[in-house]
Scaffold this motif. Structure first.
Motif, PDB file in Angstrom:
ATOM      1  N   VAL A 242       0.857  -1.190   0.000  1.00  0.00           N
ATOM      2  CA  VAL A 242       0.000   0.000   0.000  1.00  0.00           C
ATOM      3  C   VAL A 242       0.891   1.237   0.000  1.00  0.00           C
ATOM      4  O   VAL A 242       1.842   1.344   0.775  1.00  0.00           O
ATOM      5  CB  VAL A 242      -0.928  -0.006   1.228  1.00  0.00           C
ATOM      6  CG1 VAL A 242      -1.702   1.301   1.306  1.00  0.00           C
ATOM      7  CG2 VAL A 242      -1.890  -1.195   1.138  1.00  0.00           C
ATOM      8  N   GLY A 243       0.569   2.177  -0.899  1.00  0.00           N
ATOM      9  CA  GLY A 243       1.334   3.405  -0.973  1.00  0.00           C
ATOM     10  C   GLY A 243       2.505   3.352  -1.921  1.00  0.00           C
ATOM     11  O   GLY A 243       3.114   4.377  -2.218  1.00  0.00           O
ATOM     12  N   ARG A 244       2.830   2.152  -2.410  1.00  0.00           N
ATOM     13  CA  ARG A 244       3.917   2.021  -3.371  1.00  0.00           C
ATOM     14  C   ARG A 244       3.365   2.160  -4.776  1.00  0.00           C
ATOM     15  O   ARG A 244       2.197   1.866  -5.047  1.00  0.00           O
ATOM     16  CB  ARG A 244       4.585   0.649  -3.207  1.00  0.00           C
ATOM     17  CG  ARG A 244       5.298   0.438  -1.867  1.00  0.00           C
ATOM     18  CD  ARG A 244       6.657   1.097  -1.854  1.00  0.00           C
ATOM     19  NE  ARG A 244       7.525   0.589  -2.886  1.00  0.00           N
ATOM     20  CZ  ARG A 244       8.248  -0.529  -2.784  1.00  0.00           C
ATOM     21  NH1 ARG A 244       8.194  -1.248  -1.677  1.00  0.00           N
ATOM     22  NH2 ARG A 244       9.015  -0.916  -3.780  1.00  0.00           N
ATOM     23  N   PRO A 245       4.213   2.585  -5.734  1.00  0.00           N
ATOM     24  CA  PRO A 245       3.741   2.719  -7.116  1.00  0.00           C
ATOM     25  C   PRO A 245       3.718   1.365  -7.840  1.00  0.00           C
ATOM     26  O   PRO A 245       4.231   0.375  -7.330  1.00  0.00           O
ATOM     27  CB  PRO A 245       4.796   3.639  -7.735  1.00  0.00           C
ATOM     28  CG  PRO A 245       6.051   3.315  -6.977  1.00  0.00           C
ATOM     29  CD  PRO A 245       5.601   3.040  -5.568  1.00  0.00           C
ATOM     30  N   TRP A 246       3.118   1.388  -9.030  1.00  0.00           N
ATOM     31  CA  TRP A 246       3.193   0.202  -9.881  1.00  0.00           C
ATOM     32  C   TRP A 246       4.666  -0.085 -10.168  1.00  0.00           C
ATOM     33  O   TRP A 246       5.425   0.795 -10.527  1.00  0.00           O
ATOM     34  CB  TRP A 246       2.446   0.434 -11.197  1.00  0.00           C
ATOM     35  CG  TRP A 246       0.978   0.562 -11.044  1.00  0.00           C
ATOM     36  CD1 TRP A 246       0.231   1.698 -11.092  1.00  0.00           C
ATOM     37  CD2 TRP A 246       0.045  -0.503 -10.830  1.00  0.00           C
ATOM     38  NE1 TRP A 246      -1.095   1.418 -10.913  1.00  0.00           N
ATOM     39  CE2 TRP A 246      -1.238   0.071 -10.758  1.00  0.00           C
ATOM     40  CE3 TRP A 246       0.173  -1.885 -10.698  1.00  0.00           C
ATOM     41  CZ2 TRP A 246      -2.398  -0.684 -10.552  1.00  0.00           C
ATOM     42  CZ3 TRP A 246      -0.988  -2.639 -10.500  1.00  0.00           C
ATOM     43  CH2 TRP A 246      -2.253  -2.035 -10.423  1.00  0.00           C
ATOM     44  N   THR A 247       5.034  -1.351 -10.045  1.00  0.00           N
ATOM     45  CA  THR A 247       6.422  -1.754 -10.209  1.00  0.00           C
ATOM     46  C   THR A 247       6.489  -3.012 -11.058  1.00  0.00           C
ATOM     47  O   THR A 247       5.652  -3.916 -10.902  1.00  0.00           O
ATOM     48  CB  THR A 247       7.078  -2.028  -8.837  1.00  0.00           C
ATOM     49  OG1 THR A 247       6.940  -0.866  -8.014  1.00  0.00           O
ATOM     50  CG2 THR A 247       8.560  -2.354  -8.986  1.00  0.00           C
ATOM     51  N   ALA A 248       7.463  -3.083 -11.958  1.00  0.00           N
ATOM     52  CA  ALA A 248       7.638  -4.256 -12.803  1.00  0.00           C
ATOM     53  C   ALA A 248       8.564  -5.266 -12.135  1.00  0.00           C
ATOM     54  O   ALA A 248       9.626  -4.907 -11.631  1.00  0.00           O
ATOM     55  CB  ALA A 248       8.209  -3.856 -14.150  1.00  0.00           C
ATOM     56  N   TYR A 249       8.126  -6.520 -12.134  1.00  0.00           N
ATOM     57  CA  TYR A 249       8.915  -7.610 -11.592  1.00  0.00           C
ATOM     58  C   TYR A 249       9.153  -8.654 -12.676  1.00  0.00           C
ATOM     59  O   TYR A 249       8.320  -8.829 -13.574  1.00  0.00           O
ATOM     60  CB  TYR A 249       8.203  -8.258 -10.396  1.00  0.00           C
ATOM     61  CG  TYR A 249       8.214  -7.403  -9.157  1.00  0.00           C
ATOM     62  CD1 TYR A 249       7.261  -6.404  -8.971  1.00  0.00           C
ATOM     63  CD2 TYR A 249       9.177  -7.588  -8.166  1.00  0.00           C
ATOM     64  CE1 TYR A 249       7.271  -5.613  -7.838  1.00  0.00           C
ATOM     65  CE2 TYR A 249       9.190  -6.805  -7.025  1.00  0.00           C
ATOM     66  CZ  TYR A 249       8.231  -5.817  -6.873  1.00  0.00           C
ATOM     67  OH  TYR A 249       8.240  -5.028  -5.743  1.00  0.00           O
ATOM     68  N   TRP A 250      10.282  -9.351 -12.534  1.00  0.00           N
ATOM     69  CA  TRP A 250      10.669 -10.385 -13.490  1.00  0.00           C
ATOM     70  C   TRP A 250      10.899 -11.716 -12.779  1.00  0.00           C
ATOM     71  O   TRP A 250      11.389 -11.753 -11.655  1.00  0.00           O
ATOM     72  CB  TRP A 250      11.952 -10.000 -14.215  1.00  0.00           C
ATOM     73  CG  TRP A 250      11.806  -8.842 -15.137  1.00  0.00           C
ATOM     74  CD1 TRP A 250      11.978  -7.522 -14.840  1.00  0.00           C
ATOM     75  CD2 TRP A 250      11.452  -8.889 -16.521  1.00  0.00           C
ATOM     76  NE1 TRP A 250      11.748  -6.755 -15.945  1.00  0.00           N
ATOM     77  CE2 TRP A 250      11.429  -7.569 -17.005  1.00  0.00           C
ATOM     78  CE3 TRP A 250      11.156  -9.931 -17.413  1.00  0.00           C
ATOM     79  CZ2 TRP A 250      11.122  -7.252 -18.327  1.00  0.00           C
ATOM     80  CZ3 TRP A 250      10.856  -9.619 -18.723  1.00  0.00           C
ATOM     81  CH2 TRP A 250      10.839  -8.297 -19.177  1.00  0.00           C
ATOM     82  N   GLY A 251      10.579 -12.784 -13.481  1.00  0.00           N
ATOM     83  CA  GLY A 251      10.941 -14.109 -13.008  1.00  0.00           C
ATOM     84  C   GLY A 251      12.386 -14.412 -13.367  1.00  0.00           C
ATOM     85  O   GLY A 251      13.058 -13.634 -14.046  1.00  0.00           O
ATOM     86  N   GLN A 252      12.842 -15.588 -12.934  1.00  0.00           N
ATOM     87  CA  GLN A 252      14.248 -15.948 -13.145  1.00  0.00           C
ATOM     88  C   GLN A 252      14.501 -16.540 -14.532  1.00  0.00           C
ATOM     89  O   GLN A 252      15.656 -16.669 -14.948  1.00  0.00           O
ATOM     90  CB  GLN A 252      14.683 -16.963 -12.077  1.00  0.00           C
ATOM     91  CG  GLN A 252      14.255 -18.408 -12.322  1.00  0.00           C
ATOM     92  CD  GLN A 252      12.792 -18.669 -12.027  1.00  0.00           C
ATOM     93  OE1 GLN A 252      12.059 -17.777 -11.590  1.00  0.00           O
ATOM     94  NE2 GLN A 252      12.351 -19.891 -12.258  1.00  0.00           N
ATOM     95  N   GLY A 253      13.440 -16.886 -15.218  1.00  0.00           N
ATOM     96  CA  GLY A 253      13.575 -17.442 -16.569  1.00  0.00           C
ATOM     97  C   GLY A 253      13.515 -18.954 -16.579  1.00  0.00           C
ATOM     98  O   GLY A 253      13.967 -19.615 -15.632  1.00  0.00           O
ATOM     99  N   THR A 254      12.946 -19.488 -17.654  1.00  0.00           N
ATOM    100  CA  THR A 254      12.881 -20.936 -17.825  1.00  0.00           C
ATOM    101  C   THR A 254      13.244 -21.261 -19.272  1.00  0.00           C
ATOM    102  O   THR A 254      12.774 -20.605 -20.199  1.00  0.00           O
ATOM    103  CB  THR A 254      11.497 -21.496 -17.450  1.00  0.00           C
ATOM    104  OG1 THR A 254      11.517 -22.920 -17.521  1.00  0.00           O
ATOM    105  CG2 THR A 254      10.393 -20.956 -18.345  1.00  0.00           C
TER     106      THR A 254
END
Length: 121
Positions: free
Chosen positions: A103-115
């Protein structure tokens, strides 16, 4: 701590199928778009398919008609069903998600480790 954990990669023959899954876990307030990217050796990472929170998909021209992206919002999980695989689909596949981690944080992009996905006879 948000994590995207992918599964389902492996070896397939040309014309075969694989299904990738990616689950977002941790403290998550809201998830927006989810997507799959891929990166082949010596090439830039490219978008394969994306899907909005409402379920609207979009695809790279190279996979249209062969790949299907879907998501389960209750599980914060995105899937990629890959049919009619070709050798040129060989790459490391990465899950990506735009989300609010707290809560209160902006939209953020996250990535997986890859397969790794390898298509070969």
């Amino acid at each position: 701590q948000v994590q995207l954990v992918e599964s389902g990669g492996g070896l397939a023959q040309p014309g075969g199928s694989l299904r990738l899954s990616c689950a977002a876990s941790g403290t998550i307030v809201s998830v927006n778009t989810m997507a799959w990217y891929r990166q082949a050796p010596g090439q830039e990472r490219e978008l394969v398919a994306g899907i909005t929170k409402g379920g609207m998909p979009n695809y790279a021209d190279s996979v249209k008609g062969r790949f299907t992206i879907s998501r389960d919002n209750n599980r914060n999980t995105v899937y990629l069903q890959m049919n009619s695989l070709k050798p040129e689909d060989t790459a490391v596949y990465y899950c990506n998600s735009l989300l609010i981690p707290q809560v209160g944080r902006p939209w953020t992009a996250y990535w997986g480790q890859g397969t790794q996905v390898t298509v070969s006879s």
